[in-house]
Each structure stands twice: as C-alpha cells, then as structure tokens.
Design an enzyme around this catalytic site. Sequence first.
Site, PDB file in Angstrom:
ATOM      1  N   GLY A  47      -4.827  11.031  10.563  1.00 28.46           N
ATOM      2  CA  GLY A  47      -3.506  11.168   9.961  1.00 28.46           C
ATOM      3  C   GLY A  47      -2.345  11.059  10.917  1.00 28.46           C
TER       4      GLY A  47
ATOM      5  N   LYS B 212      -5.495  24.171   7.427  1.00 27.05           N
ATOM      6  CA  LYS B 212      -5.712  23.013   6.553  1.00 27.05           C
ATOM      7  C   LYS B 212      -5.032  23.228   5.198  1.00 27.05           C
ATOM      8  CE  LYS B 212      -7.715  19.027   5.499  1.00 27.05           C
ATOM      9  NZ  LYS B 212      -9.148  18.729   5.629  1.00 27.05           N
TER      10      LYS B 212
ATOM     11  N   ALA C  24      -1.548  -6.389  -5.268  1.00 21.07           N
ATOM     12  CA  ALA C  24      -1.519  -7.686  -4.591  1.00 21.07           C
ATOM     13  C   ALA C  24      -2.830  -8.438  -4.784  1.00 21.07           C
ATOM     14  CB  ALA C  24      -1.243  -7.498  -3.105  1.00 21.07           C
TER      15      ALA C  24
ATOM     16  N   GLY D  89       0.820  -1.207   0.000  1.00 22.70           N
ATOM     17  CA  GLY D  89       0.000   0.000   0.000  1.00 22.70           C
ATOM     18  C   GLY D  89       0.849   1.250   0.000  1.00 22.70           C
ATOM     19  N   ALA D  90       0.412   2.257  -0.762  1.00 24.48           N
ATOM     20  CA  ALA D  90       1.158   3.524  -0.840  1.00 24.48           C
ATOM     21  C   ALA D  90       0.204   4.703  -0.761  1.00 24.48           C
ATOM     22  CB  ALA D  90       1.994   3.574  -2.122  1.00 24.48           C
ATOM     23  N   GLY D  91      -0.645   4.663   0.255  1.00 20.56           N
ATOM     24  CA  GLY D  91      -1.494   5.808   0.543  1.00 20.56           C
ATOM     25  C   GLY D  91      -0.805   6.710   1.552  1.00 20.56           C
TER      26      GLY D  91
ATOM     27  N   CYS E 263      -6.411  16.837  14.350  1.00 11.32           N
ATOM     28  CA  CYS E 263      -7.303  16.882  13.191  1.00 11.32           C
ATOM     29  C   CYS E 263      -7.775  18.296  12.884  1.00 11.32           C
ATOM     30  CB  CYS E 263      -8.525  15.996  13.413  1.00 11.32           C
ATOM     31  SG  CYS E 263      -8.117  14.247  13.448  1.00 11.32           S
TER      32      CYS E 263
ATOM     33  N   CYS F 155     -15.473   6.861   9.625  1.00  9.50           N
ATOM     34  CA  CYS F 155     -14.816   8.106   9.209  1.00  9.50           C
ATOM     35  C   CYS F 155     -15.888   9.181   9.129  1.00  9.50           C
ATOM     36  CB  CYS F 155     -14.141   7.884   7.849  1.00  9.50           C
ATOM     37  SG  CYS F 155     -13.095   9.239   7.311  1.00  9.50           S
TER      38      CYS F 155
END
Length: 426
Positions: free
Chosen positions: A322, A390, A80, A10-12, A355, A161
């Site tokens: 995050g 932000k 994958a 994963g590359a998020g 956040c 979320c």
Amino acid sequence: MSLPQIIILGAGLGGTIAAYEIRDAVKGKAEVTVVNDQDDYWFVPSNPWVAVRWREPEAIKVHLPPIMKKKGIGFTSVGAKKVHPAENRLELNDGTSLNYDYLVIATGPELAFDEIEGLGPDGHTVSVCKTDHAAEAADAFDRFCADPKPIVVGAVQGASCYGPAYEFALILDTELRRRKIRDKVPMTFVTAEPYVGHLGLDGVGDTKSLLESELRDRHIKWICNNRITGIEDGMMHTEELAEDGSVKASHDLPFGYSMLLPAFRGIDAVMGVEGLVNPRGFILADKHQRNPNFKNVYSLGVCVAIPPVGPTPVPVGVPKTGFMIESMVTAIAANLKLELAGKEPTEEATWNAVCLADFGDGGVAFVAQPQIPPRNLNWSSSGKWVHLAKVGFEKYFLHKVRSGKSEPFYEKLAMHALGIRKLRFK
C-alpha cells in the site's frame, strides 16, 4: 483552447488516491478523468475479515461517482477494452474511445486462476482477492464449520502477494478457536516462497522467525518451495522442490476448505501491447514511473513490472504494498505537474513499505526502506497492537477515500517524523 487530458485507468487503492492527488497537483492546468469497470471502491485489505464475517462487504465500500464529481474529476464505469498508446487513445467497452495527453495506468492485475486446474472460486478453492470473492468464501466457511475437515491456505507458484495468505491462515485459526472447533481442523500452509516469511522480498527484518513461530505455536504445518500441480474436490496435489529445482517430495493434501492466492498477470486491455508491457502483461516503467517507449504513459501499483528479488526454485513475484503504491502516486502527480510546466520528470518514488498483517488476536508489522533490498531500514515486530493498528488504518483509509483526500497534512507530518518519505531526496 481545451486543457490537456489526463486519464487514470483504474480506481482501486492506487487509482482512486491517484485521481485525488493528481487533480490537486494539476488543477487549472489539465482535466482529469477516471475510467473504471464499476462505480464502487472496495478496501481490499479487509477482505480476509469479510471471509470470516468480521466485516460485511458494505462496510468497506465507497460509492465513487459523487465524490469524483465534487472533486471536479470526470468518471465513467464503462471500463476499458484496449489501450492504444501509439494513438494516445483508450478504447472503452461500449465501443467509444477517449483521447488523452497523459495516461496513468492503475488497473491492478487479472487473477490467473485458470493457470492451475481446479484453482479459484470457479474451481475448488475460495479467494480473498476481491470483496465479492471474500463474501462467497464466508458462505463456504459457514458450511465448512458445520462439518470440519482439514484446511489448506497459501499462495501458488508465481504469486506475488504473500502477506494476505499468512494473514488469512492465522485469522482462520483465531476464528476456529473462537468457534471451539480448532481441535477438529488440521491446517497446512503451502507457499512458493523458499522459506516462511520470504514474502517475495527475501524477508523483512525477522519475518522468517516471527511467522515460523506463529505457525508453529498455532499448530499449522508448512511446505515451502511448493508447486501446485492440480486441485480436485477435497484433494490438492503439490510438489515440493529442492534447491536445484528437482522434485524433493510430492504431497496429496486433503481439504474441506482452501484459500490459495493466485499468480497475477496484466488485464486484457493492455496484454500484448508491444512496448507497453512485458510478456506477462505488466506495465514497463522507468524510475519516474513513466513507460520508456510511450513517454506520456505512467503506471502505478500491482500492474507495474518489477523483477524478482532473486532466483528461487519455484517462481516468486514481488508484492506491491500500500505505502509503496502511494509513493508511486505522489511521484506521478509531481512529474505530471512538471510536464505541464514544460519540464522533464525528476521525481522518484521511494518504494518504502509499511505493512500490517492482522491475525485477529495479534499480528506482524514491518517497515522496509526501500521495499526491494538492499535497504536503509529493515524492521519487523509483532504483538496485539498490530490488530488495533490495522483496524485504525482501515477506518482512516476509508475516510481518505470518502473525503477525496490523498494525504492529509497530519499523515505527512507523522510519516516524516518517523523518517518515512514517499519521494527520494534529490
């Protein structure tokens, strides 16, 4: 003699930063390879802006292969097909396999739109979960503005979320006022949360009052303990539950535009792997981010299994924010360094949350240390400064990804000065 192989799946937001930080931690002692299903990184927190054309998708995209190559990190976008932890093997979509000594799973989730009839981009609602979804939502919003009708925004049962749902509802309000058509658009916020501002965390600071005030001031009605039973073109059917789980009221909500955050589940590559995941497909992890059954498998981010903060009439999941994810990254990098030195993992992520929820003309910020209560710090605030913060964070984080850095020294100094750490004191 070949070096140990570390594969990051994963590359998020988490996987990309993990690749940089783990590479720096184990340089010369292990090879690091990233397996992803595409060549590009997208800054997902900006997707609500994309959906109202405050950002173009290209502005939040980073092409990863040249950066990974420069950092000495292997990279493939084949994707994958299945994780085989008993064999220390990752099966790829092209039929080949990669063997690993250590696996770091950072896949993010699969979006479970199919669990509710009519939900999602293939149904009757738009999405901001992926940047291509948000671009489609922007086209739909342009069409909507030519023929204004009611709007319904929120998060479905089992969602984990909630911040982006509030964010998008209030961004829509801001944009509709700028277009001078807000008076033509009744708005309703629907959520599985037991109260406004719960956020899957039983609230942070005064998020209940802050977000209720924002919704009330902007003439947005809300329904909590809400369960979506079905969505048709232009009509949403929901049930509002009482505290004992019985149906308190049923609602038929007409809409011309709707964005609902779906529930998440594990991706197909890990789903059903005994000992690795829970029934929902989320990766089991101990306090060191390590799987209790396959000791050479670590996990971080949205794919990690975290139990709810408490019982609620409608299922409510826990968000993985995050900074919380970045703390998982730092713990994994430190623990892999220990393992390669022949030592046992000892580092634990703080799971602190920082956040920023932007509303275009203001916003709400909160800090939770740790994210899951009880907490050492429980703070929230609101104001126009949140929007500016932000915007600044977006530019800063994209710079980190483009430069191949996980945590520049000045970020670490600033966070430590504020008492916000990624690793627990031992």
